[in-house]
Design a protein around this motif. Structure first.
Motif, PDB file in Angstrom:
ATOM      1  N   ALA A  16      62.734 -61.205 -12.150  1.00 14.59           N
ATOM      2  CA  ALA A  16      61.591 -60.750 -11.356  1.00 14.59           C
ATOM      3  C   ALA A  16      61.004 -59.461 -11.919  1.00 14.59           C
ATOM      4  O   ALA A  16      59.797 -59.222 -11.841  1.00 14.59           O
ATOM      5  CB  ALA A  16      62.016 -60.550  -9.897  1.00 14.59           C
ATOM      6  N   ALA A  17      61.871 -58.614 -12.487  1.00 14.98           N
ATOM      7  CA  ALA A  17      61.414 -57.347 -13.056  1.00 14.98           C
ATOM      8  C   ALA A  17      60.811 -57.516 -14.447  1.00 14.98           C
ATOM      9  O   ALA A  17      60.230 -56.578 -15.001  1.00 14.98           O
ATOM     10  CB  ALA A  17      62.579 -56.359 -13.123  1.00 14.98           C
ATOM     11  N   ASN A  42      63.182 -65.391  -5.444  1.00 13.56           N
ATOM     12  CA  ASN A  42      62.426 -64.708  -6.491  1.00 13.56           C
ATOM     13  C   ASN A  42      61.221 -63.965  -5.911  1.00 13.56           C
ATOM     14  O   ASN A  42      60.917 -62.839  -6.317  1.00 13.56           O
ATOM     15  CB  ASN A  42      61.967 -65.725  -7.535  1.00 13.56           C
ATOM     16  CG  ASN A  42      61.246 -65.085  -8.694  1.00 13.56           C
ATOM     17  OD1 ASN A  42      61.783 -64.216  -9.369  1.00 13.56           O
ATOM     18  ND2 ASN A  42      60.016 -65.513  -8.936  1.00 13.56           N
ATOM     19  N   ARG A  43      60.537 -64.585  -4.944  1.00 11.08           N
ATOM     20  CA  ARG A  43      59.406 -63.899  -4.306  1.00 11.08           C
ATOM     21  C   ARG A  43      59.882 -62.630  -3.595  1.00 11.08           C
ATOM     22  O   ARG A  43      59.198 -61.601  -3.621  1.00 11.08           O
ATOM     23  CB  ARG A  43      58.707 -64.850  -3.334  1.00 11.08           C
ATOM     24  CG  ARG A  43      57.869 -65.921  -4.008  1.00 11.08           C
ATOM     25  CD  ARG A  43      56.980 -66.649  -3.001  1.00 11.08           C
ATOM     26  NE  ARG A  43      57.755 -67.449  -2.079  1.00 11.08           N
ATOM     27  CZ  ARG A  43      58.054 -68.730  -2.287  1.00 11.08           C
ATOM     28  NH1 ARG A  43      57.661 -69.333  -3.394  1.00 11.08           N
ATOM     29  NH2 ARG A  43      58.747 -69.404  -1.383  1.00 11.08           N
ATOM     30  N   GLU A  46      60.525 -59.981  -6.221  1.00 13.27           N
ATOM     31  CA  GLU A  46      59.263 -59.423  -6.719  1.00 13.27           C
ATOM     32  C   GLU A  46      58.639 -58.487  -5.687  1.00 13.27           C
ATOM     33  O   GLU A  46      58.069 -57.446  -6.045  1.00 13.27           O
ATOM     34  CB  GLU A  46      58.302 -60.551  -7.070  1.00 13.27           C
ATOM     35  CG  GLU A  46      58.729 -61.344  -8.292  1.00 13.27           C
ATOM     36  CD  GLU A  46      57.789 -62.490  -8.602  1.00 13.27           C
ATOM     37  OE1 GLU A  46      57.719 -62.900  -9.773  1.00 13.27           O
ATOM     38  OE2 GLU A  46      57.120 -62.984  -7.667  1.00 13.27           O
ATOM     39  N   ARG A  84      56.130 -68.485 -15.672  1.00 17.06           N
ATOM     40  CA  ARG A  84      55.973 -67.770 -14.410  1.00 17.06           C
ATOM     41  C   ARG A  84      55.225 -68.632 -13.396  1.00 17.06           C
ATOM     42  O   ARG A  84      55.608 -68.736 -12.247  1.00 17.06           O
ATOM     43  CB  ARG A  84      55.208 -66.469 -14.631  1.00 17.06           C
ATOM     44  CG  ARG A  84      56.011 -65.403 -15.357  1.00 17.06           C
ATOM     45  CD  ARG A  84      57.058 -64.831 -14.443  1.00 17.06           C
ATOM     46  NE  ARG A  84      57.800 -63.784 -15.122  1.00 17.06           N
ATOM     47  CZ  ARG A  84      58.728 -63.050 -14.544  1.00 17.06           C
ATOM     48  NH1 ARG A  84      59.044 -63.259 -13.286  1.00 17.06           N
ATOM     49  NH2 ARG A  84      59.367 -62.116 -15.214  1.00 17.06           N
TER      50      ARG A  84
END
Length: 220
Positions: A16-17, A42-43, A46, A84
């Motif tokens: 995520a980073a 993952n959301r 983020e 992505r």
């Protein structure tokens, strides 16, 4: 499809980073294409990263920074951008989910499979990442991989069939995550065999002297 074995928190946070290297990122992104739960995770990762950036103090920006960033965006590998986007969408009906299909160059039957031993086969996946080796592996039903350990980390994402390892059964979408502390003899499912995506950052360490000698030839 019920996925029971997911990517670890450390991988997901690094992904995520944007700090995860390309080989690991490809596996994580392909898992996300198959796993709604991890897309949600993952959301969240983020969102936490965005909140931390919002909370950070302002820093002076050097002259030419905007031009440098725009140049990096222009030169970026389109497949990296694709991975992505695909991780947030519904998996497609192809044999291989994106972004893996784009990296591999087609469907499973279209790929240039090379034999490993008498019955297994592999396809090397090229990335710009010198840290990892990325390959598709295909094992026939019931095949047992000879006992081996690892000099580093190995991630295995099951794409078709199943893999039995250490009392666990890994099926489509599951991720097996092992390191240098593990020695094992994974076995392909007795009926369907197994096709998987494997990413390593060190060669396998076989107990058998014969296998150690031919390992460079086998490419594993």
């Amino acid at each position: 499809m019920s996925i029971r074995h997911h990517v670890s928190d450390d991988l997901l946070v690094s992904y995520a980073a944007g700090s995860l290297s390309e080989g690991w990122s490809l596996l994580v992104a392909t898992h996300l294409a198959l796993c709604p739960r991890c897309r949600s995770r993952n959301r969240s990762a983020e969102a936490i990263g965005g909140w931390m950036l919002d909370c950070a103090g302002a820093e002076p920006v050097a002259t030419g920074s905007l031009a440098s960033v725009m140049a990096r965006i222009t030169d970026a590998n389109p497949l990296q951008s694709q991975q992505r986007g695909c991780a947030e969408s519904t998996p497609c009906s192809h044999d291989l989910p994106e972004p893996l299909r784009g990296y591999a160059g087609g469907e499973l039957a279209e790929l240039g499979w090379r034999r490993v031993g008498f019955t297994a086969a592999r396809v090397e996946i090229k990335t710009g990442d010198p840290e990892t080796q990325v390959r598709l592996l295909r094992f026939p039903p019931g095949m047992e991989v000879p006992e081996h350990g690892h000099g580093g980390r190995e991630l295995t994402l099951i794409l078709f069939g199943s893999l039995h390892d250490g009392g666990c059964v890994f099926e489509r979408g599951d991720v097996a995550d092992v390191d240098e502390t593990v020695e094992h003899t994974p076995k392909a499912g007795p009926e369907t065999g197994c096709v998987c995506l494997a990413v390593t950052n060190s060669p396998l360490r076989f107990r058998s002297l014969a296998l150690r000698l031919v390992r460079p030839i086998l490419g594993i």
